[in-house]
Scaffold this motif. Sequence first.
Motif, PDB file in Angstrom:
ATOM      1  N   GLN A  90       3.835   1.504  -1.339  1.00  0.00           N
ATOM      2  CA  GLN A  90       4.378   1.612  -2.695  1.00  0.00           C
ATOM      3  C   GLN A  90       3.309   2.134  -3.661  1.00  0.00           C
ATOM      4  OE1 GLN A  90       7.713   1.098  -3.479  1.00  0.00           O
ATOM      5  NE2 GLN A  90       7.019   2.186  -5.296  1.00  0.00           N
ATOM      6  N   PHE A  91       2.073   1.701  -3.466  1.00  0.00           N
ATOM      7  CA  PHE A  91       0.960   2.180  -4.281  1.00  0.00           C
ATOM      8  C   PHE A  91       0.879   3.700  -4.217  1.00  0.00           C
ATOM      9  CE2 PHE A  91      -3.549   3.379  -4.614  1.00  0.00           C
ATOM     10  CZ  PHE A  91      -3.910   2.779  -5.809  1.00  0.00           C
ATOM     11  N   ALA A 103      -0.390   6.075  -7.634  1.00  0.00           N
ATOM     12  CA  ALA A 103      -1.418   5.276  -8.295  1.00  0.00           C
ATOM     13  C   ALA A 103      -2.840   5.590  -7.852  1.00  0.00           C
ATOM     14  CB  ALA A 103      -1.126   3.784  -8.086  1.00  0.00           C
ATOM     15  N   ASP A 140       3.933   5.444  -5.817  1.00  0.00           N
ATOM     16  CA  ASP A 140       3.862   5.412  -7.279  1.00  0.00           C
ATOM     17  C   ASP A 140       2.847   6.406  -7.838  1.00  0.00           C
ATOM     18  OD1 ASP A 140       5.765   3.402  -7.281  1.00  0.00           O
ATOM     19  OD2 ASP A 140       4.317   1.773  -7.601  1.00  0.00           O
ATOM     20  N   SER A 198       0.821  -1.211   0.000  1.00  0.00           N
ATOM     21  CA  SER A 198       0.000   0.000   0.000  1.00  0.00           C
ATOM     22  C   SER A 198       0.855   1.262   0.000  1.00  0.00           C
ATOM     23  CB  SER A 198      -0.939   0.008   1.214  1.00  0.00           C
ATOM     24  OG  SER A 198      -1.857  -1.051   1.111  1.00  0.00           O
ATOM     25  N   ILE A 255      -6.479   4.719   1.224  1.00  0.00           N
ATOM     26  CA  ILE A 255      -5.221   3.999   1.406  1.00  0.00           C
ATOM     27  C   ILE A 255      -4.490   4.497   2.656  1.00  0.00           C
ATOM     28  CG2 ILE A 255      -2.971   3.431   0.385  1.00  0.00           C
ATOM     29  CD1 ILE A 255      -5.398   2.059  -0.953  1.00  0.00           C
TER      30      ILE A 255
END
Length: 66
Positions: A22-23, A28, A26, A20, A38
């Motif tokens: 990294q999401f 995203a 990024d 999460s 998130i």
Amino acid sequence: MAKTVYDVLIEKFREDLAVSTQFLADGAAKDHAEYREIVGLLRGLKLAIQTIEDLKRSQMKEENDD
């Protein structure tokens, strides 16, 4: 030393936390609402990890006291 249920849960939640994080890193998240969702998930995972670590320490202390 064998893994306990605590260790398995902590490992799984840390993996989820990393995915999460990294999401978000990024970029995203499709909108602010998803970003907030998130971030809330991250807070919940951190709280769950801390709670499980506390329970694990408490159980280990009780076992050592016996």
